[in-house]
Motif scaffolding. Structure first.
Motif, PDB file in Angstrom:
ATOM      1  N   HIS A 130       0.872  -1.175   0.000  1.00  0.00           N
ATOM      2  CA  HIS A 130       0.000   0.000   0.000  1.00  0.00           C
ATOM      3  C   HIS A 130       0.908   1.225   0.000  1.00  0.00           C
ATOM      4  CE1 HIS A 130      -2.403   3.244   1.856  1.00  0.00           C
ATOM      5  NE2 HIS A 130      -3.414   2.679   1.213  1.00  0.00           N
ATOM      6  N   VAL A 131       0.766   2.060  -1.020  1.00  0.00           N
ATOM      7  CA  VAL A 131       1.650   3.204  -1.221  1.00  0.00           C
ATOM      8  C   VAL A 131       0.808   4.469  -1.291  1.00  0.00           C
ATOM      9  CG1 VAL A 131       3.580   4.103  -2.564  1.00  0.00           C
ATOM     10  CG2 VAL A 131       3.045   1.658  -2.637  1.00  0.00           C
ATOM     11  N   ILE A 132       1.251   5.511  -0.615  1.00  0.00           N
ATOM     12  CA  ILE A 132       0.527   6.780  -0.635  1.00  0.00           C
ATOM     13  C   ILE A 132       1.064   7.677  -1.744  1.00  0.00           C
ATOM     14  CG2 ILE A 132       0.092   6.626   1.841  1.00  0.00           C
ATOM     15  CD1 ILE A 132       2.206   8.833   2.216  1.00  0.00           C
ATOM     16  N   ASN A 133       0.244   8.622  -2.139  1.00  0.00           N
ATOM     17  CA  ASN A 133       0.622   9.674  -3.081  1.00  0.00           C
ATOM     18  C   ASN A 133       1.036   9.110  -4.437  1.00  0.00           C
ATOM     19  OD1 ASN A 133       0.810  12.461  -3.562  1.00  0.00           O
ATOM     20  ND2 ASN A 133       3.029  12.461  -3.237  1.00  0.00           N
ATOM     21  N   MET A 134       0.255   8.162  -4.937  1.00  0.00           N
ATOM     22  CA  MET A 134       0.460   7.622  -6.277  1.00  0.00           C
ATOM     23  C   MET A 134      -0.627   8.184  -7.189  1.00  0.00           C
ATOM     24  SD  MET A 134       3.089   5.368  -6.401  1.00  0.00           S
ATOM     25  CE  MET A 134       3.997   6.610  -5.480  1.00  0.00           C
ATOM     26  N   HIS A 135      -0.228   8.882  -8.246  1.00  0.00           N
ATOM     27  CA  HIS A 135      -1.209   9.558  -9.103  1.00  0.00           C
ATOM     28  C   HIS A 135      -1.305   8.970 -10.503  1.00  0.00           C
ATOM     29  CE1 HIS A 135      -0.146  12.609  -6.012  1.00  0.00           C
ATOM     30  NE2 HIS A 135      -1.432  12.879  -6.065  1.00  0.00           N
ATOM     31  N   ASP A 136      -0.230   8.369 -11.011  1.00  0.00           N
ATOM     32  CA  ASP A 136      -0.282   7.847 -12.373  1.00  0.00           C
ATOM     33  C   ASP A 136       0.671   6.657 -12.496  1.00  0.00           C
ATOM     34  OD1 ASP A 136       2.321   8.979 -12.596  1.00  0.00           O
ATOM     35  OD2 ASP A 136       1.440  10.885 -13.215  1.00  0.00           O
ATOM     36  N   ALA A 137       0.674   6.070 -13.698  1.00  0.00           N
ATOM     37  CA  ALA A 137       1.485   4.882 -13.951  1.00  0.00           C
ATOM     38  C   ALA A 137       2.974   5.175 -13.869  1.00  0.00           C
ATOM     39  CB  ALA A 137       1.139   4.301 -15.321  1.00  0.00           C
ATOM     40  N   VAL A 138       3.368   6.393 -14.189  1.00  0.00           N
ATOM     41  CA  VAL A 138       4.786   6.749 -14.128  1.00  0.00           C
ATOM     42  C   VAL A 138       5.302   6.677 -12.692  1.00  0.00           C
ATOM     43  CG1 VAL A 138       6.461   8.584 -14.548  1.00  0.00           C
ATOM     44  CG2 VAL A 138       4.621   8.185 -16.191  1.00  0.00           C
ATOM     45  N   GLU A 139       4.524   7.215 -11.751  1.00  0.00           N
ATOM     46  CA  GLU A 139       4.927   7.173 -10.350  1.00  0.00           C
ATOM     47  C   GLU A 139       4.922   5.740  -9.819  1.00  0.00           C
ATOM     48  OE1 GLU A 139       2.361   9.801  -8.235  1.00  0.00           O
ATOM     49  OE2 GLU A 139       3.388  11.621  -8.916  1.00  0.00           O
ATOM     50  N   ILE A 140       3.976   4.928 -10.272  1.00  0.00           N
ATOM     51  CA  ILE A 140       3.933   3.527  -9.839  1.00  0.00           C
ATOM     52  C   ILE A 140       5.158   2.775 -10.344  1.00  0.00           C
ATOM     53  CG2 ILE A 140       2.678   1.359 -10.128  1.00  0.00           C
ATOM     54  CD1 ILE A 140       0.096   2.951 -10.062  1.00  0.00           C
ATOM     55  N   ASP A 141       5.535   2.982 -11.609  1.00  0.00           N
ATOM     56  CA  ASP A 141       6.727   2.330 -12.154  1.00  0.00           C
ATOM     57  C   ASP A 141       7.986   2.804 -11.427  1.00  0.00           C
ATOM     58  OD1 ASP A 141       5.378   0.780 -13.965  1.00  0.00           O
ATOM     59  OD2 ASP A 141       5.607   2.184 -15.631  1.00  0.00           O
ATOM     60  N   ALA A 142       8.030   4.082 -11.060  1.00  0.00           N
ATOM     61  CA  ALA A 142       9.183   4.596 -10.324  1.00  0.00           C
ATOM     62  C   ALA A 142       9.279   3.946  -8.946  1.00  0.00           C
ATOM     63  CB  ALA A 142       9.085   6.117 -10.194  1.00  0.00           C
TER      64      ALA A 142
END
Length: 225
Positions: A141-153
């Motif tokens: 569970h990760v906070i402050n994820m807005h798009d796929a780019v941030e998830i991949d990072a």
């Protein structure tokens, strides 16, 4: 049947865990004495037999430079993430945008899987909510994820943590596997029109592709090969 040499090797690999239980028992009593050591050894033996778990195979190697880099980077990540989370908590314009992220690790070692889960969870902003041991997959569970780019990072940061742990404590097989899979992911990521390594489940564990082929059902009788 296990040979005598294999049994001795297994006992030696479990000795640090046994001694850790004895030390924990002595710490709970708050003092060290012969009585505490004897009762702690008996306690550790009972726990090891009654609450038996699959043996954890220690690699038997340690790289001091890689270990120093691992803990130094981990400390830096904790401090930086603490500042980021504090800023989000105090910021008046923060809009919650959380996500459950699956990260397929490159290794299949239970020990590396556990250390990666712990090292990731102690960094503020993410916590492990589930683990798939068979596929070496962490669900966080990760906070402050807005798009796929941030998830991949974020996935890349977890895999980088796994790689630092493997380079510090992992076995030679783990090191070879991480380097091989990373090179394959980089090759595919650089290819024109590539969807990226994290969207390619066949690259998560390329060494296991033959095992998965063996488990495919036989079209003749429907049984597993």
């Amino acid at each position: 049947m296990r040979t005598v040499k294999q049994r001795l090797r297994g006992m030696v690999s479990q000795l640090p865990l046994f001694l850790g239980l004895v030390l924990l028992w002595a710490l709970l009593w708050g003092k060290f004495s012969w009585l505490n050591l004897v009762t702690g050894a008996a306690f550790a033996a009972v726990v090891s037999v009654v609450f038996y778990l699959p043996a954890v195979q220690l690699s038997g190697r340690i790289n001091l430079w890689r270990t120093a880099w691992l803990f130094g980077k981990l400390l830096f990540d904790i401090v930086r993430a603490s500042i980021d989370v504090s800023w989000l908590a105090l910021g008046p314009r923060y809009t919650p945008s959380n996500a459950i992220v699956a990260v397929h690790l490159r290794t299949r070692s239970d020990l590396i899987l556990t250390w990666t889960a712990v090292a990731t969870s102690i960094v503020p902003g993410s916590i492990v909510v589930d683990i798939e041991r068979v596929g070496s997959t962490l669900y966080l569970h990760v906070i402050n994820m807005h798009d796929a780019v941030e998830i991949d990072a974020f996935r890349a940061r977890v895999l980088a943590t796994e790689r630092r742990i493997v380079m510090a404590f992992g076995s030679a097989e783990d090191v070879e596997r991480v380097c091989r899979v990373r090179a394959e992911e980089n090759r595919v990521a650089d290819a024109p029109g590539s969807p990226g390594p994290h969207n390619r489940p066949d690259l998560a564990h390329p060494a296991d592709s033959q095992d998965s082929d063996r488990r495919k059902p036989d079209p003749q009788n429907g049984a597993q090969a």
